[in-house]
Design a protein around this motif. Structure first.
Motif, PDB file in Angstrom:
ATOM      1  N   GLY A 187      21.337  61.791-126.567  1.00 15.72           N
ATOM      2  CA  GLY A 187      21.503  61.271-127.920  1.00 15.72           C
ATOM      3  C   GLY A 187      20.274  60.545-128.430  1.00 15.72           C
ATOM      4  N   GLY A 188      20.249  60.333-129.737  1.00 15.99           N
ATOM      5  CA  GLY A 188      19.118  59.686-130.376  1.00 15.99           C
ATOM      6  C   GLY A 188      18.894  58.267-129.887  1.00 15.99           C
ATOM      7  N   GLY A 189      17.630  57.880-129.774  1.00 19.40           N
ATOM      8  CA  GLY A 189      17.264  56.513-129.453  1.00 19.40           C
ATOM      9  C   GLY A 189      17.509  56.090-128.024  1.00 19.40           C
ATOM     10  N   ILE A 190      17.712  57.016-127.115  1.00 19.78           N
ATOM     11  CA  ILE A 190      17.962  56.625-125.723  1.00 19.78           C
ATOM     12  C   ILE A 190      16.642  56.347-125.003  1.00 19.78           C
ATOM     13  CG2 ILE A 190      20.023  58.078-125.677  1.00 19.78           C
ATOM     14  CD1 ILE A 190      18.492  59.841-123.623  1.00 19.78           C
ATOM     15  N   THR A 191      16.744  55.559-123.936  1.00 22.71           N
ATOM     16  CA  THR A 191      15.603  55.283-123.067  1.00 22.71           C
ATOM     17  C   THR A 191      15.984  55.663-121.640  1.00 22.71           C
ATOM     18  OG1 THR A 191      14.823  53.459-124.452  1.00 22.71           O
ATOM     19  CG2 THR A 191      14.053  53.510-122.177  1.00 22.71           C
ATOM     20  N   ILE A 192      15.154  56.461-121.001  1.00 19.49           N
ATOM     21  CA  ILE A 192      15.354  56.836-119.601  1.00 19.49           C
ATOM     22  C   ILE A 192      14.206  56.263-118.793  1.00 19.49           C
ATOM     23  CG2 ILE A 192      15.536  58.748-117.964  1.00 19.49           C
ATOM     24  CD1 ILE A 192      16.729  60.444-120.176  1.00 19.49           C
ATOM     25  N   LEU A 193      14.544  55.489-117.766  1.00 18.18           N
ATOM     26  CA  LEU A 193      13.530  54.782-116.986  1.00 18.18           C
ATOM     27  C   LEU A 193      13.118  55.563-115.739  1.00 18.18           C
ATOM     28  CD1 LEU A 193      14.872  51.124-117.303  1.00 18.18           C
ATOM     29  CD2 LEU A 193      13.261  52.346-118.773  1.00 18.18           C
ATOM     30  N   ALA A 194      12.027  55.139-115.143  1.00 12.84           N
ATOM     31  CA  ALA A 194      11.436  55.820-113.991  1.00 12.84           C
ATOM     32  C   ALA A 194      12.428  55.956-112.841  1.00 12.84           C
ATOM     33  CB  ALA A 194      10.197  55.068-113.524  1.00 12.84           C
ATOM     34  N   GLY A 195      12.403  57.113-112.192  1.00 18.88           N
ATOM     35  CA  GLY A 195      13.230  57.360-111.021  1.00 18.88           C
ATOM     36  C   GLY A 195      14.603  57.918-111.308  1.00 18.88           C
ATOM     37  N   VAL A 196      14.966  58.071-112.569  1.00 20.48           N
ATOM     38  CA  VAL A 196      16.304  58.546-112.933  1.00 20.48           C
ATOM     39  C   VAL A 196      16.405  60.063-112.746  1.00 20.48           C
ATOM     40  CG1 VAL A 196      17.847  58.946-114.907  1.00 20.48           C
ATOM     41  CG2 VAL A 196      16.874  56.675-114.498  1.00 20.48           C
ATOM     42  N   MET A 197      17.554  60.496-112.218  1.00 21.20           N
ATOM     43  CA  MET A 197      17.884  61.918-112.126  1.00 21.20           C
ATOM     44  C   MET A 197      19.232  62.140-112.802  1.00 21.20           C
ATOM     45  SD  MET A 197      16.748  62.727-108.168  1.00 21.20           S
ATOM     46  CE  MET A 197      17.140  64.460-108.342  1.00 21.20           C
ATOM     47  N   LEU A 198      19.275  63.032-113.779  1.00 21.46           N
ATOM     48  CA  LEU A 198      20.517  63.398-114.447  1.00 21.46           C
ATOM     49  C   LEU A 198      20.868  64.824-114.067  1.00 21.46           C
ATOM     50  CD1 LEU A 198      19.952  61.964-118.064  1.00 21.46           C
ATOM     51  CD2 LEU A 198      21.176  60.914-116.149  1.00 21.46           C
ATOM     52  N   GLY A 199      22.086  65.018-113.558  1.00 21.78           N
ATOM     53  CA  GLY A 199      22.510  66.358-113.169  1.00 21.78           C
ATOM     54  C   GLY A 199      22.747  67.260-114.363  1.00 21.78           C
ATOM     55  N   ASP A 200      22.979  68.527-114.087  1.00 22.19           N
ATOM     56  CA  ASP A 200      23.240  69.500-115.153  1.00 22.19           C
ATOM     57  C   ASP A 200      24.442  69.065-115.991  1.00 22.19           C
ATOM     58  OD1 ASP A 200      21.224  70.954-113.982  1.00 22.19           O
ATOM     59  OD2 ASP A 200      22.543  72.464-113.087  1.00 22.19           O
ATOM     60  N   GLY A 201      24.345  69.323-117.294  1.00 21.54           N
ATOM     61  CA  GLY A 201      25.495  69.123-118.164  1.00 21.54           C
ATOM     62  C   GLY A 201      25.806  67.695-118.541  1.00 21.54           C
ATOM     63  N   CYS A 202      24.907  66.760-118.303  1.00 20.91           N
ATOM     64  CA  CYS A 202      25.164  65.365-118.661  1.00 20.91           C
ATOM     65  C   CYS A 202      25.058  65.150-120.172  1.00 20.91           C
ATOM     66  CB  CYS A 202      24.182  64.436-117.950  1.00 20.91           C
ATOM     67  SG  CYS A 202      24.566  64.156-116.206  1.00 20.91           S
ATOM     68  N   VAL A 203      25.859  64.196-120.672  1.00 22.21           N
ATOM     69  CA  VAL A 203      25.823  63.787-122.082  1.00 22.21           C
ATOM     70  C   VAL A 203      25.517  62.297-122.113  1.00 22.21           C
ATOM     71  CG1 VAL A 203      27.136  63.538-124.214  1.00 22.21           C
ATOM     72  CG2 VAL A 203      27.476  65.570-122.772  1.00 22.21           C
ATOM     73  N   VAL A 204      24.458  61.915-122.830  1.00 20.11           N
ATOM     74  CA  VAL A 204      24.044  60.514-122.907  1.00 20.11           C
ATOM     75  C   VAL A 204      24.219  60.036-124.346  1.00 20.11           C
ATOM     76  CG1 VAL A 204      22.206  58.852-122.458  1.00 20.11           C
ATOM     77  CG2 VAL A 204      22.358  60.949-121.082  1.00 20.11           C
ATOM     78  N   ALA A 205      25.035  59.003-124.552  1.00 16.71           N
ATOM     79  CA  ALA A 205      25.315  58.495-125.891  1.00 16.71           C
ATOM     80  C   ALA A 205      24.074  57.888-126.520  1.00 16.71           C
ATOM     81  CB  ALA A 205      26.431  57.452-125.825  1.00 16.71           C
ATOM     82  N   ALA A 206      24.008  57.967-127.836  1.00 16.83           N
ATOM     83  CA  ALA A 206      22.874  57.428-128.584  1.00 16.83           C
ATOM     84  C   ALA A 206      22.668  55.952-128.272  1.00 16.83           C
ATOM     85  CB  ALA A 206      23.106  57.621-130.080  1.00 16.83           C
ATOM     86  N   GLY A 207      21.399  55.558-128.136  1.00 21.73           N
ATOM     87  CA  GLY A 207      21.044  54.173-127.924  1.00 21.73           C
ATOM     88  C   GLY A 207      21.156  53.668-126.499  1.00 21.73           C
ATOM     89  N   SER A 208      21.548  54.523-125.573  1.00 23.05           N
ATOM     90  CA  SER A 208      21.731  54.094-124.182  1.00 23.05           C
ATOM     91  C   SER A 208      20.393  53.844-123.485  1.00 23.05           C
ATOM     92  CB  SER A 208      22.512  55.159-123.397  1.00 23.05           C
ATOM     93  OG  SER A 208      23.796  55.350-123.941  1.00 23.05           O
ATOM     94  N   VAL A 209      20.440  52.954-122.485  1.00 20.66           N
ATOM     95  CA  VAL A 209      19.291  52.733-121.610  1.00 20.66           C
ATOM     96  C   VAL A 209      19.714  53.161-120.208  1.00 20.66           C
ATOM     97  CG1 VAL A 209      17.720  51.056-120.593  1.00 20.66           C
ATOM     98  CG2 VAL A 209      18.382  50.845-122.992  1.00 20.66           C
ATOM     99  N   VAL A 210      19.120  54.233-119.719  1.00 19.96           N
ATOM    100  CA  VAL A 210      19.528  54.832-118.441  1.00 19.96           C
ATOM    101  C   VAL A 210      18.559  54.356-117.362  1.00 19.96           C
ATOM    102  CG1 VAL A 210      20.116  56.963-117.245  1.00 19.96           C
ATOM    103  CG2 VAL A 210      20.334  56.849-119.734  1.00 19.96           C
ATOM    104  N   ASN A 211      19.054  53.528-116.446  1.00 15.04           N
ATOM    105  CA  ASN A 211      18.194  52.974-115.402  1.00 15.04           C
ATOM    106  C   ASN A 211      18.610  53.402-114.003  1.00 15.04           C
ATOM    107  OD1 ASN A 211      20.515  51.478-115.130  1.00 15.04           O
ATOM    108  ND2 ASN A 211      19.498  49.480-115.126  1.00 15.04           N
ATOM    109  N   LYS A 212      19.578  54.326-113.901  1.00 13.99           N
ATOM    110  CA  LYS A 212      19.966  54.857-112.598  1.00 13.99           C
ATOM    111  C   LYS A 212      20.417  56.301-112.764  1.00 13.99           C
ATOM    112  CE  LYS A 212      24.744  53.132-112.858  1.00 13.99           C
ATOM    113  NZ  LYS A 212      25.772  52.284-112.188  1.00 13.99           N
ATOM    114  N   SER A 213      20.580  56.986-111.654  1.00 17.07           N
ATOM    115  CA  SER A 213      20.901  58.408-111.685  1.00 17.07           C
ATOM    116  C   SER A 213      22.400  58.649-111.828  1.00 17.07           C
ATOM    117  CB  SER A 213      20.389  59.078-110.406  1.00 17.07           C
ATOM    118  OG  SER A 213      18.981  58.928-110.295  1.00 17.07           O
TER     119      SER A 213
END
Length: 231
Positions: A184-210
């Motif tokens: 989604g729009g405005g998200i931040t993904i930080l170093a070391g993160v792994m997202l598996g196939d088919g993931c959905v990330v909501a707008a504005g999220s900060v992803v700091n883990k896999s």
């Protein structure tokens, strides 16, 4: 005719224009694409490899293009900046689009050569994306991204209180985003993160883990909301 041309370029016999457009609309689109193609013919000359057409908008800046490998039908919109200086360069699959004002770079400072960026087939990078590939970024096939996403693959060390943070160096960690994800729009993904196939990330999220495949995640920091497999 436009529909058939796009279908052929995308190698998708099922491609259809879902809404009707006036001849004026279609002419305006074709006019822009024509000049993007002319600029792209010049730009691809500087690439390491390009197996198809390149469409380049206005004010596109590419540095170290000899480290860029591109597939078929690459669209680079207006004001995009790409710096491919890195160990592995930038590899872009077929039918990829990079929307306007996006920044892709692989090396922050010359003393710390970065790893590189890989973008899979049929992936769309939204407007004003910021992809920092010092530690390596891999984005899979068929990924959708909203505007203003940020992906970081390097962190500054700061444990030593007797030194400035600037003097303590950096830690590089690759980011891997699987196939068929929706970011989604405005998200931040930080170093070391792994997202598996088919993931959905909501707008504005900060992803700091896999997160595993088919996760729906949201929040600051992002948390698992549910699995798509449970829907």
């Amino acid at each position: 005719m436009i529909e058939k041309l796009i279908s052929k370029l995308k190698n998708d016999p099922n491609y259809k224009l879902e809404t009707s457009h006036s001849n004026r609309d279609l002419f305006a689109v074709a006019w822009v694409r024509f000049f993007q193609l002319i600029r792209g013919l010049f730009l691809k000359f500087f690439f390491k490899r390009s197996t198809g057409l390149v469409f380049a908008g206005t004010h596109v800046k590419v540095r170290h293009g000899y480290q860029i490998s591109a597939g078929k039908n690459l669209i680079i919109d207006d004001n995009v900046s790409i710096n491919a200086l890195s160990t592995n360069g930038i590899t872009i699959g077929d039918n990829v689009s990079i929307a306007r004002d996006s920044i892709l770079f692989c090396t922050g400072v010359i003393a710390h050569r970065g790893a590189g960026i890989t973008i899979g087939d049929r992936t769309g990078i939204g407007a004003r994306a910021f992809l920092a590939g010092q530690g390596g970024i891999t984005i899979g096939n068929d990924v959708i991204t909203g505007p203003n996403i940020q992906v970081f693959s390097e962190n500054h060390n700061f444990d030593n209180l007797t030194q400035t943070i600037k003097e303590q160096g950096v830690t590089k960690q690759a980011v891997i985003i699987g196939n068929n994800c929706w970011l989604g729009g405005g998200i931040t993904i930080l170093a070391g993160v792994m997202l598996g196939d088919g993931c959905v990330v909501a707008a504005g999220s900060v992803v700091n883990k896999s997160f595993p495949a088919n996760s729906i995640i949201a929040g600051v920091p992002a948390k698992l909301i549910k699995s798509r497999e449970a829907l």
